[in-house]
Design an enzyme around this catalytic site. Structure first.
Site, mmCIF file in Angstrom:
data_model
loop_
_atom_site.group_PDB
_atom_site.id
_atom_site.type_symbol
_atom_site.label_atom_id
_atom_site.label_comp_id
_atom_site.label_asym_id
_atom_site.label_seq_id
_atom_site.Cartn_x
_atom_site.Cartn_y
_atom_site.Cartn_z
ATOM 1 N N ARG A 49 0.997 -8.405 -4.017
ATOM 2 C CA ARG A 49 -0.011 -8.826 -3.044
ATOM 3 C C ARG A 49 0.185 -10.299 -2.693
ATOM 4 O O ARG A 49 0.982 -10.988 -3.312
ATOM 5 C CB ARG A 49 -1.427 -8.571 -3.581
ATOM 6 C CG ARG A 49 -1.612 -9.143 -4.996
ATOM 7 C CD ARG A 49 -2.985 -9.564 -5.286
ATOM 8 N NE ARG A 49 -3.403 -10.660 -4.443
ATOM 9 C CZ ARG A 49 -3.037 -11.925 -4.625
ATOM 10 N NH1 ARG A 49 -2.220 -12.277 -5.600
ATOM 11 N NH2 ARG A 49 -3.476 -12.874 -3.824
ATOM 12 N N GLY A 50 -0.617 -10.763 -1.721
ATOM 13 C CA GLY A 50 -0.477 -12.136 -1.239
ATOM 14 C C GLY A 50 0.448 -12.118 -0.043
ATOM 15 O O GLY A 50 1.510 -11.465 -0.074
ATOM 16 N N ALA A 51 0.038 -12.821 1.017
ATOM 17 C CA ALA A 51 0.759 -12.736 2.290
ATOM 18 C C ALA A 51 2.265 -13.012 2.155
ATOM 19 O O ALA A 51 3.085 -12.183 2.560
ATOM 20 C CB ALA A 51 0.101 -13.673 3.302
ATOM 21 N N ARG A 86 0.966 -2.982 5.163
ATOM 22 C CA ARG A 86 -0.371 -3.602 5.253
ATOM 23 C C ARG A 86 -0.449 -4.275 6.616
ATOM 24 O O ARG A 86 0.539 -4.863 7.059
ATOM 25 C CB ARG A 86 -0.598 -4.651 4.146
ATOM 26 C CG ARG A 86 -0.943 -4.064 2.796
ATOM 27 C CD ARG A 86 -1.340 -5.150 1.809
ATOM 28 N NE ARG A 86 -2.780 -5.381 1.778
ATOM 29 C CZ ARG A 86 -3.360 -6.325 1.029
ATOM 30 N NH1 ARG A 86 -2.614 -7.150 0.305
ATOM 31 N NH2 ARG A 86 -4.667 -6.467 1.026
ATOM 32 N N ASP A 228 -3.923 -15.247 5.675
ATOM 33 C CA ASP A 228 -3.049 -14.085 5.931
ATOM 34 C C ASP A 228 -2.518 -14.096 7.349
ATOM 35 O O ASP A 228 -1.484 -13.506 7.643
ATOM 36 C CB ASP A 228 -3.792 -12.784 5.639
ATOM 37 C CG ASP A 228 -3.922 -12.603 4.136
ATOM 38 O OD1 ASP A 228 -4.839 -13.196 3.550
ATOM 39 O OD2 ASP A 228 -3.053 -11.913 3.553
ATOM 40 N N ASN A 238 -8.416 -14.362 6.251
ATOM 41 C CA ASN A 238 -8.120 -14.511 4.821
ATOM 42 C C ASN A 238 -9.041 -13.572 4.050
ATOM 43 O O ASN A 238 -9.887 -12.887 4.644
ATOM 44 C CB ASN A 238 -8.310 -15.974 4.381
ATOM 45 C CG ASN A 238 -7.743 -16.235 2.991
ATOM 46 O OD1 ASN A 238 -6.590 -15.882 2.702
ATOM 47 N ND2 ASN A 238 -8.534 -16.821 2.109
ATOM 48 N N LYS A 239 -8.885 -13.548 2.757
ATOM 49 C CA LYS A 239 -9.629 -12.618 1.900
ATOM 50 C C LYS A 239 -11.115 -12.611 2.231
ATOM 51 O O LYS A 239 -11.721 -13.663 2.450
ATOM 52 C CB LYS A 239 -9.405 -13.028 0.431
ATOM 53 C CG LYS A 239 -10.124 -12.211 -0.618
ATOM 54 C CD LYS A 239 -9.860 -10.729 -0.518
ATOM 55 C CE LYS A 239 -8.403 -10.365 -0.504
ATOM 56 N NZ LYS A 239 -8.147 -8.977 -0.047
HETATM 57 O O1 MRU Z 1 -5.477 -8.660 -0.545
HETATM 58 P P1 MRU Z 1 -4.659 -9.806 -1.067
HETATM 59 O O2 MRU Z 1 -4.878 -10.074 -2.516
HETATM 60 O O3 MRU Z 1 -3.203 -9.654 -0.709
HETATM 61 O O4 MRU Z 1 -5.213 -11.060 -0.259
HETATM 62 C C1 MRU Z 1 -4.594 -12.301 -0.453
HETATM 63 C C2 MRU Z 1 -5.217 -13.412 0.291
HETATM 64 O O5 MRU Z 1 -6.157 -13.236 1.044
HETATM 65 C C3 MRU Z 1 -4.577 -14.766 0.142
HETATM 66 O O6 MRU Z 1 -5.525 -15.780 0.308
HETATM 67 C C4 MRU Z 1 -3.479 -14.941 1.213
HETATM 68 O O7 MRU Z 1 -2.654 -13.822 1.268
HETATM 69 C C5 MRU Z 1 -2.665 -16.144 0.974
HETATM 70 S S1 MRU Z 1 -1.599 -15.981 -0.469
HETATM 71 C C6 MRU Z 1 -0.658 -17.400 -0.533
#
Ligand code: MRU
EC number: 5.3.1.23
Length: 339
Positions: A49-51, A86, A228, A238-239
């Site tokens: 996970r994470g962008a 995603r 994201d 973002n989240k």
């Molecule tokens: O659903 P996730 O855990 O992939 O969401 C991640 C986020 O929202 C992060 O803030 C974003 O991807 C930046 S990670 C450097």
């Protein structure tokens, strides 16, 4: 392909392995991500996970499959499936667009491999630049608040917002980090708390609902989050929960910073309204599941709304901290992110 290891990705024996981010921090399990089906399933389950990380994992897998002899047509198909894994983080699409270019080369296996490794190296460098630019904004003695997880687990390097916080800590400027647990999937409570602990950064874990009262008490000096996708008008996806923090920060006069690599910028998205928001399963809200087991507390037939991300309007953002430097609200209003 050469052996490669980041906090949460590994290329070993010409295969891709991922650190299961759903099992952390209780267990550190490295899982096989050898096929498109395996990696897509890990991405859906947020084990990867994470962008930035989802884009890098997809690129590395494509390169490895090419080395194993997959045809150009089969690779193009795999690329399309991975691209759709995603919808919100644009880094996945941006990285795979570059891999698509490499796939057009005569020696596409070598080109894909070189491009995937370049993407990993670039991400490390982008993180380092963000950390440098962002940490200069952190005042001595700061109490910072962060949401979700934006560290080494989510990137190939030191992270984005968390990389800034770690660098500011090394400069002696961080008194405490308030870590939002980040319901429903607890990326803050599980992953950010673990990473900050490993880095020796002082932190205090809070439930998301506690951020407002901390701000009212003057206990938050700045908020740092990742992104994201950043639209051309500066709106940021973002989240889920990021938008509420931005509204609260605005009300309390607290700086609200977004840290991200330029690969998170989508100049084709006019505003946040154009950013596709992933909807996730009801089970994440009716209870909780993880390596500790699972529990459901809501009635089995409860109606549920579960968007994984929200959009923070540009007007609430004090600065976009990119690898290229700090972008101000004035620059965004003047169109610096426009195509
Ligand atoms: O659903 P996730 O855990 O992939 O969401 C991640 C986020 O929202 C992060 O803030 C974003 O991807 C930046 S990670 C450097």
């Amino acid at each position: 392909m050469q052996t490669l290891r980041t906090t949460s990705l590994e290329v070993r024996d010409n295969q891709l392995w991922i650190l299961d981010q759903q099992a952390l921090p209780q267990q550190q399990n490295w899982l096989a991500a050898h096929t498109v089906a395996q990696l897509v399933e890990h991405i859906h389950a947020l084990r990867v996970r994470g962008a930035p990380l989802i884009g890098l994992s997809a690129s590395l897998l494509l390169a490895l499959l090419a080395e194993q002899g997959l045809s150009r047509a089969a690779l193009a198909e795999a690329l399309a499936v991975l691209r759709a894994a995603r919808p919100t983080a644009v880094n996945l699409m941006n990285n795979l667009d570059r891999m698509k270019q490499a796939l057009q080369q005569a020696d596409y296996a070598a080109a894909l491999s070189a491009e995937a490794l370049r993407l990993v190296d670039e991400d490390k460098a982008l993180c380092a630049s963000i950390a440098r630019a962002g940490s200069a904004l952190v005042k001595p003695g700061s109490q910072l608040l962060t949401h979700c997880n934006t560290g080494g687990l989510a990137t190939a390097g030191v992270g984005t917002a968390l990389g800034v916080i770690a660098a500011a800590h090394r400069q002696g400027h961080v008194r405490n980090v308030w870590v939002d647990e980040t319901r429903p999937l607890l990326q803050g409570g599980r992953l950010t708390a673990w990473e900050l602990g490993e880095l020796g950064v002082p932190y205090t874990l809070i439930a998301d609902a506690m951020a407002a009262s901390l701000m009212a008490r003057g206990e938050v000096d700045a908020i740092w989050v990742g992104a994201d996708r950043i639209a051309a008008n500066g709106d940021v996806a973002n989240k889920i929960g990021t938008y509420s923090l931005a509204v609260l920060a605005h009300y309390h006069g607290i700086p609200f910073y977004v840290a991200a690599p330029h690969t998170t910028l989508d100049r084709q998205c006019v505003s946040g309204d154009d950013i596709p928001i992933e909807q996730r399963s009801a089970a994440e809200i009716t209870g909780v599941a993880g390596s500790f087991g699972s529990v459901q507390w809501a009635p089995a037939n409860a109606a549920v709304y579960n968007p994984a991300f929200d959009v923070t309007p540009a007007a609430l953002i004090s600065g976009w901290v990119l690898d290229t430097g700090v972008v101000t609200p004035e620059q965004v209003a003047a169109g610096i992110f426009q195509p």
